[in-house]
Design an enzyme around this catalytic site. Structure first.
Site, PDB file in Angstrom:
ATOM      1  N   ASP A  23      -3.221   2.585  -5.820  1.00 12.23           N
ATOM      2  CA  ASP A  23      -2.020   2.574  -4.973  1.00 12.23           C
ATOM      3  C   ASP A  23      -1.901   1.344  -4.072  1.00 12.23           C
ATOM      4  OD1 ASP A  23      -4.027   3.122  -3.190  1.00 12.23           O
ATOM      5  OD2 ASP A  23      -2.946   4.691  -2.130  1.00 12.23           O
ATOM      6  N   GLU A  24      -2.598   0.275  -4.413  1.00 10.48           N
ATOM      7  CA  GLU A  24      -2.600  -0.905  -3.551  1.00 10.48           C
ATOM      8  C   GLU A  24      -2.644  -2.183  -4.364  1.00 10.48           C
ATOM      9  OE1 GLU A  24      -5.487  -1.701  -0.097  1.00 10.48           O
ATOM     10  OE2 GLU A  24      -5.729   0.406  -0.645  1.00 10.48           O
ATOM     11  N   ASP A  45       0.850  -1.186   0.000  1.00 11.14           N
ATOM     12  CA  ASP A  45       0.000   0.000   0.000  1.00 11.14           C
ATOM     13  C   ASP A  45       0.888   1.238   0.000  1.00 11.14           C
ATOM     14  OD1 ASP A  45      -1.969   1.853   0.283  1.00 11.14           O
ATOM     15  OD2 ASP A  45      -2.837   1.016   2.115  1.00 11.14           O
TER      16      ASP A  45
END
Length: 356
Positions: A106-107, A8
């Site tokens: 973003d993960e 993350d």
DNA sequence: TCTGGGGTCCTAGGACCC
DNA sequence: TCTGGGGTCCTAGGACCC
């Protein structure tokens, strides 16, 4: 034993901005709506840690952030740029995975069971990956490592910022139990309220609850929550994920009931949706408009076409027809949105009617 | 707290067909 | 004229996540 990690990125949008504007590093910085000297109507999307010191958080109304720190750096979101950075990051992550599933910009989850045979090896892999992302991209991230997706995810929340957290199988229940029930993945504001009314204040309370009671109250989701609370999750890292809908929505400059202004906005968003659709190579079947009124009441109206379409103009036609048919005249609108769904990959060669 | 924009998944009723 | 059950699609709305 399975070994799963969740990677993350930390304060991703602002971190991207720091890459191209190094001078804002160490300064409080916010990506979000224009604060307009405290009159702006949007929210904070991301704040770096310097800004968080002033109480600024994502989701917070932008004018409150402005009130908290007027001279922070306020930047508009540049999703095309973040998307490019994300692609590079995700390529690095994927290179260390047996299975890779990106869950947002973003993960990403990675299954590393084949290449890591012990907790120690998994930890080493995570450290190496974090270092690589920092060195090659200049970006911080946090990594949670565990035996399933749920616990890996919860571990990464704990690791923030710029940390790594391993939760072994026999530690999972304990790791979760003291956290407030609202911290559990899948428990939002509404659910938290109901669970607390039942007397389940911590994840541990929920873990000890009678699953029969939970199923009675929450149907199949009750069983799932009970498993989550006990650190159990057998869902796989899903590799072949395809997008199911494409949408644009926009809050208007000010609330309005002016048909001309609203349909202009619908047409503009329809065009963007059409371009995105083309870029990703999909045909669509369903067009939906979303209306948010001044009082925040929302309604959606959708229409299924008799065929799959790749026609961008048709999106606006259908959307405006829906608006004319269903919008209550005179009602002031705050936000409008356009979405296409029921997507199918479209090669561009065959005639679209063959996809009907 | 007066609240953005991009998504996902689930539920539920009614239509329609067999 | 009244009566099932199953399957699938359509539509609307709600909750959640980042």
């Amino acid at each position: 034993m399975r070994l799963i990690a969740l990677v993350d990125m930390d304060y991703f949008y602002v971190a991207c901005e720091e890459l191209r504007h190094p001078e804002i590093k160490n300064r409080p910085a916010v990506v979000g709506s224009d604060p307009k000297q405290g009159e702006g109507r949007g929210v904070v999307m991301t704040a770096n840690y310097a800004a968080r010191k002033f109480g600024i958080r994502s989701g917070m109304p932008i004018y409150l952030a402005y009130r908290a720190k007027k001279d922070a750096v306020y930047l508009p979101a540049d999703f095309d740029y973040y998307e490019k950075v994300s692609k590079d990051v995700m390529a690095l992550v994927k290179a260390h995975a047996d299975k890779f599933e990106q869950v947002s910009i973003d993960e990403a989850f990675i299954d590393i069971s084949k290449r890591a045979k012990s907790y120690d090896e998994a930890l080493e892999l995570a450290k190496g990956l974090q270092k690589e992302i920092r060195e090659k991209m200049g970006l911080p991230c946090s990594i949670g490592v565990s035996v399933n997706k749920l616990v890996a995810k919860m571990a990464s929340d704990d690791a923030k910022p710029n940390g790594i957290k391993l939760v072994k199988e026999d530690e999972a229940k304990d790791f979760l139990s003291k956290k407030p029930v609202g911290d559990l993945y899948g428990v939002g504001r509404k659910m938290r309220k109901v669970l607390e009314d039942f007397g389940y204040n911590t994840i541990g309370d929920l873990a000890k609850a009678n699953p029969v009671v939970l199923v009675e109250r929450f149907k199949s989701y009750g069983a799932e929550l009970h498993n989550y609370a006990n650190g159990m999750d057998d869902s796989d890292v899903q590799e072949n994920w395809e997008v199911k809908s494409i949408s644009r929505e926009r809050t208007l400059e000010s609330d309005t009931s002016d048909r001309h202004e609203i349909t202009k906005s619908i047409a503009a968003m329809s065009k963007e949706v059409g371009e995105e659709l083309k870029k990703q190579g999909f045909a669509y079947k369903v067009v939906t408009i979303k209306l948010r009124y001044s009082d925040f009441e929302e309604s959606m109206r959708s229409r299924s076409l008799t065929h799959r379409s790749v026609d961008a103009d048709e999106i606006a036609e259908v959307a405006i027809r829906l608006f004319d048919k269903y919008a209550e005249t005179g009602e002031e609108l705050r936000k409008v949105g356009v979405r296409v769904s029921n997507l199918v990959k479209f090669s561009g060669q065959k005639r679209i009617t063959e996809y009907a």
